[in-house]
Design an enzyme around this catalytic site. Structure first.
Site, mmCIF file in Angstrom:
data_model
loop_
_atom_site.group_PDB
_atom_site.id
_atom_site.type_symbol
_atom_site.label_atom_id
_atom_site.label_comp_id
_atom_site.label_asym_id
_atom_site.label_seq_id
_atom_site.Cartn_x
_atom_site.Cartn_y
_atom_site.Cartn_z
ATOM 1 N N LYS A 51 36.333 45.193 23.636
ATOM 2 C CA LYS A 51 35.481 44.289 24.410
ATOM 3 C C LYS A 51 34.024 44.642 24.160
ATOM 4 O O LYS A 51 33.186 43.764 23.901
ATOM 5 C CB LYS A 51 35.829 44.395 25.903
ATOM 6 N N GLN A 95 38.604 47.638 34.121
ATOM 7 C CA GLN A 95 39.891 47.555 33.424
ATOM 8 C C GLN A 95 41.043 47.892 34.363
ATOM 9 O O GLN A 95 40.981 48.855 35.130
ATOM 10 C CB GLN A 95 39.873 48.504 32.208
ATOM 11 N N ASP A 118 36.514 38.391 34.971
ATOM 12 C CA ASP A 118 37.971 38.464 34.918
ATOM 13 C C ASP A 118 38.618 37.333 35.720
ATOM 14 O O ASP A 118 39.816 37.070 35.569
ATOM 15 C CB ASP A 118 38.455 39.787 35.536
#
Ligand code: GUN
Length: 292
Positions: A51, A95, A118
């Protein structure tokens, strides 16, 4: 059989993102993403590295925070609050899954919903359910939908079976596919580990999307001839013959399922690259909405 090349489609989307970043930078704004990893899980480390790398390749600002596995809830909350307050950061991603001492729900809720790239914050989950145009939508479901559209697979009126009911993939994907419009208008069934006669339900699918997190779970007898199969799984399994001693496989037993399919995604090189491409798009969208 059509092999859906997620890597190539993601590269096209990334080229669009690069152009969008250039245009924003011309106006004095650089889209910025902060990725946070707690602990040293090797798979999570690889995702976070990817990422951060893609962000930089597209000309965006990237902050990578790798925190000790023993990081406390209060320390992580303090970091999220700093990132919320930082105008150079338009997107924040913590994460998942974090270590057990972390209350993930509380962390997600602490993220400013406008920076929640997200799409896990209740505000964004609600906006997706309502069909609001400014919802930030989870990246993997978005990637699956874009993949279907880019590969020319009609979802309108199709029977789609989503195998898996997670908050990260199954649930939001079902909402995207049943929404009105391009890449939507499908008849969606969400199946899972408790579904009765799962194989028969899967055989009813024109489009089968496997997001159950179990290596090679979908076998040939679960797939109708001529179906489209999208494999969301990324599972590392032992492979004594390979140099690394392990390999990545999806949630679909590719070798036996692929010959039956009209189209199928490989693992790796299918949904995976799309997830990151959509994360970049979400960050750019968040930047634009912040006034970029
Ligand atoms: N872990 C697996 N997939 C994801 C994702 O899309 N976002 C985050 N934050 N963690 C993940």
């Amino acid at each position: 059989m059509q092999l859906i090349d997620g890597k190539a489609i993601a590269a096209q989307i990334n080229a669009e993102s690069r152009a969008a970043v250039k245009e924003l930078m011309g106006r004095g704004v650089t889209p910025g993403l902060a990725v946070v990893l707690v602990g040293a899980d090797p798979a999570s480390q690889a995702y976070v590295r990817n990422k951060d790398k893609t962000c930089r390749e597209l000309g965006m600002y990237s902050e990578k925070h790798e925190l000790d596995a023993a990081t406390s809830q209060a320390e992580l909350l303090a970091l999220v609050q700093r990132l919320n307050a930082n105008p150079a950061v338009h997107g924040i991603l913590v994460q998942s899954p974090p270590p057990p001492q972390i209350d993930e729900r509380a962390i997600v809720e602490a993220i400013d919903p406008r920076k929640d790239v997200d799409g896990f914050h209740p505000v964004n989950v609600g906006k997706l359910a309502l069909g609001d145009a400014d919802a930030l939508v989870p990246c993997t479901p978005l990637g699956c939908q874009r993949l279907l559209v880019a590969a020319g697979i009609e979802t309108r009126g199709a029977n789609v079976v989503v195998l898996g009911r997670s908050m990260i993939v199954g649930k939001p994907l079902a909402m995207l596919l049943m929404a009105k419009g391009v890449g939507g208008d499908a008849t969606v069934t969400v199946a899972h580990s408790r579904t009765r006669d799962l194989a028969a339900v899967c055989r009813g699918a024109d489009i089968l999307i496997a997001a159950i997190g179990q290596p090679e779970f979908v076998r040939a007898d679960m797939v109708r001839d001529g179906a489209v199969v999208i494999d969301v799984g990324i599972n590392r399994v032992a492979a004594p013959d390979s140099p690394k001693g392990s390999k990545l496989v999806g949630d679909v037993a590719f070798a036996e399922v692929a010959p039956k399919c009209r189209a199928i995604t490989p693992v790796p090189g299918g949904v995976g690259p799309m997830t990151i491409a959509m994360l970049m798009q979400n960050t750019i969208a968040a930047c634009r909405r912040a006034g970029g």
